[in-house]
Write a protein that holds these residues in place. Sequence first.
Motif, PDB file in Angstrom:
ATOM      1  N   TYR A 133       0.853  -1.188   0.000  1.00 58.76           N
ATOM      2  CA  TYR A 133       0.000   0.000   0.000  1.00 58.76           C
ATOM      3  C   TYR A 133       0.886   1.234   0.000  1.00 58.76           C
ATOM      4  CZ  TYR A 133      -3.631   3.319   1.433  1.00 58.76           C
ATOM      5  OH  TYR A 133      -4.503   4.379   1.488  1.00 58.76           O
ATOM      6  N   LYS A 134       0.784   2.008  -1.067  1.00 59.76           N
ATOM      7  CA  LYS A 134       1.588   3.217  -1.230  1.00 59.76           C
ATOM      8  C   LYS A 134       3.079   2.928  -1.036  1.00 59.76           C
ATOM      9  CE  LYS A 134      -2.069   6.490  -0.058  1.00 59.76           C
ATOM     10  NZ  LYS A 134      -2.494   7.618   0.806  1.00 59.76           N
ATOM     11  N   GLY A 135       3.503   1.820  -1.631  1.00 58.52           N
ATOM     12  CA  GLY A 135       4.918   1.479  -1.633  1.00 58.52           C
ATOM     13  C   GLY A 135       5.413   0.773  -0.385  1.00 58.52           C
ATOM     14  N   LYS A 136       4.545   0.589   0.601  1.00 62.75           N
ATOM     15  CA  LYS A 136       4.955  -0.072   1.836  1.00 62.75           C
ATOM     16  C   LYS A 136       4.341  -1.464   1.908  1.00 62.75           C
ATOM     17  CE  LYS A 136       5.201   0.480   6.858  1.00 62.75           C
ATOM     18  NZ  LYS A 136       4.907   1.355   8.026  1.00 62.75           N
ATOM     19  N   THR A 137       5.142  -2.441   2.344  1.00 60.15           N
ATOM     20  CA  THR A 137       4.695  -3.831   2.414  1.00 60.15           C
ATOM     21  C   THR A 137       4.211  -4.179   3.825  1.00 60.15           C
ATOM     22  OG1 THR A 137       6.230  -4.515   0.677  1.00 60.15           O
ATOM     23  CG2 THR A 137       5.386  -6.236   2.120  1.00 60.15           C
ATOM     24  N   TYR A 138       3.033  -4.799   3.891  1.00 64.15           N
ATOM     25  CA  TYR A 138       2.465  -5.232   5.168  1.00 64.15           C
ATOM     26  C   TYR A 138       2.239  -6.743   5.129  1.00 64.15           C
ATOM     27  CZ  TYR A 138       1.255  -0.273   5.738  1.00 64.15           C
ATOM     28  OH  TYR A 138       1.308   1.097   5.837  1.00 64.15           O
ATOM     29  N   PRO A 139       2.791  -7.493   6.074  1.00 64.19           N
ATOM     30  CA  PRO A 139       2.495  -8.920   6.134  1.00 64.19           C
ATOM     31  C   PRO A 139       1.041  -9.128   6.528  1.00 64.19           C
ATOM     32  CG  PRO A 139       3.755  -8.263   8.050  1.00 64.19           C
ATOM     33  CD  PRO A 139       3.722  -7.071   7.128  1.00 64.19           C
ATOM     34  N   ILE A 140       0.411 -10.143   5.970  1.00 62.98           N
ATOM     35  CA  ILE A 140      -0.989 -10.426   6.281  1.00 62.98           C
ATOM     36  C   ILE A 140      -1.143 -11.910   6.588  1.00 62.98           C
ATOM     37  CG2 ILE A 140      -1.529 -10.663   3.816  1.00 62.98           C
ATOM     38  CD1 ILE A 140      -4.367  -9.748   4.476  1.00 62.98           C
ATOM     39  N   ASN A 141      -1.946 -12.218   7.579  1.00 66.85           N
ATOM     40  CA  ASN A 141      -2.181 -13.593   7.997  1.00 66.85           C
ATOM     41  C   ASN A 141      -3.309 -14.179   7.157  1.00 66.85           C
ATOM     42  OD1 ASN A 141      -2.888 -15.983   9.244  1.00 66.85           O
ATOM     43  ND2 ASN A 141      -2.802 -15.182  11.314  1.00 66.85           N
ATOM     44  N   LEU A 142      -2.969 -15.077   6.235  1.00 69.46           N
ATOM     45  CA  LEU A 142      -3.963 -15.714   5.384  1.00 69.46           C
ATOM     46  C   LEU A 142      -4.020 -17.214   5.625  1.00 69.46           C
ATOM     47  CD1 LEU A 142      -3.439 -13.731   2.061  1.00 69.46           C
ATOM     48  CD2 LEU A 142      -5.422 -13.643   3.578  1.00 69.46           C
ATOM     49  N   SER A 143      -3.831 -17.621   6.880  1.00 69.38           N
ATOM     50  CA  SER A 143      -4.017 -19.026   7.207  1.00 69.38           C
ATOM     51  C   SER A 143      -5.502 -19.365   7.074  1.00 69.38           C
ATOM     52  CB  SER A 143      -3.536 -19.320   8.628  1.00 69.38           C
ATOM     53  OG  SER A 143      -4.287 -18.593   9.571  1.00 69.38           O
ATOM     54  N   PHE A 144      -5.803 -20.623   6.799  1.00 71.66           N
ATOM     55  CA  PHE A 144      -7.195 -21.001   6.532  1.00 71.66           C
ATOM     56  C   PHE A 144      -8.101 -20.717   7.729  1.00 71.66           C
ATOM     57  CE2 PHE A 144      -6.021 -24.729   8.931  1.00 71.66           C
ATOM     58  CZ  PHE A 144      -7.203 -25.206   9.469  1.00 71.66           C
ATOM     59  N   ASP A 145      -7.586 -20.920   8.953  1.00 73.85           N
ATOM     60  CA  ASP A 145      -8.432 -20.717  10.126  1.00 73.85           C
ATOM     61  C   ASP A 145      -8.686 -19.231  10.383  1.00 73.85           C
ATOM     62  OD1 ASP A 145      -5.558 -21.282  10.712  1.00 73.85           O
ATOM     63  OD2 ASP A 145      -6.065 -20.456  12.667  1.00 73.85           O
TER      64      ASP A 145
END
Length: 215
Positions: A22-34
Motif C-alpha cells: 500500500y503506497k509502496g509499503k509492504t504489510y504482512p498479512i495472515n492468510l491461514s485457513f483458520d
Amino acid sequence: MLSLTRSEDPSNPTGLNNEFIYKGKTYPINLSFDTVISFYQLLDDDHFSAEEKIVVAFQMFFGFEPHNADFAVAAFEQINEYLRQNPYGNDDDDDVSNNDMQGNVMKPIKYYSFTQDAEAIYSSFMEQYGINLLREKQRMHWDEFKALFAGLNEKTYMSRIIQIRMRDTSKLEGQELTDAINAQQYYELDENKTEKAREQQFMGFMNTMKAWAQS
C-alpha cells in the motif's frame, strides 16, 4: 494503490500470498485457513457491533488496529476480491447453475459452508489426506486449504453431504423420496451461512467501514 502479492520472503518458501503493498509499503498479512474462516464467523456474530468487527477483523489479518481509514477500506476491498478468486473463474467447482421458469441462467447455488460444515471438512481431510486441520491452524495457507478442499473425492463425508444437497428429488417416489428429503433437511444449510448471506454481511461490513472512513 494496494495489492495482494506473492511473498518473496525466504521464510515463506511456498511463495503463497501473504503480503499487501500500500503506497509502496509492504504489510504482512495472515492468510491461514483458520483466520479466513474465523473472519467469516465474525461477520455472522451478533455479539460484536459493526465497529468492533472492523477492529477485530483488522487484528486478525494484520495484527494491529486500523488507524488509517483509507488503508482499511482498500485492504478489505482487496481481501474480498482475493477470497472470491478461484482457478476456474469466480464460481466454485461445487456450484451448479440453475435456470428460472423463463430459462434464464441464475447465479450458482453454494452447496457448502466452511463454517457450518467445519466438522465434515475436518473429517474429510483426515479421511483423504491424513491431515489433522486442528494441527494446521496458523500453518496451512488459505490457497492450500482451498485446493485440498476442491480435490476431495466423492467418497469423503463432505462430498457425500454436497451430493445429498444437490440431489434432484423431483423424479423420486415412495421411500426413496422420503429418505432423500429427510437427508436434505438434516444437512440443510443455515440461511445465515449461505454464500448470498455472506456477501450481504460483507457488504454491510464494508459500508460500516466506509462510513467510519468518512467520519
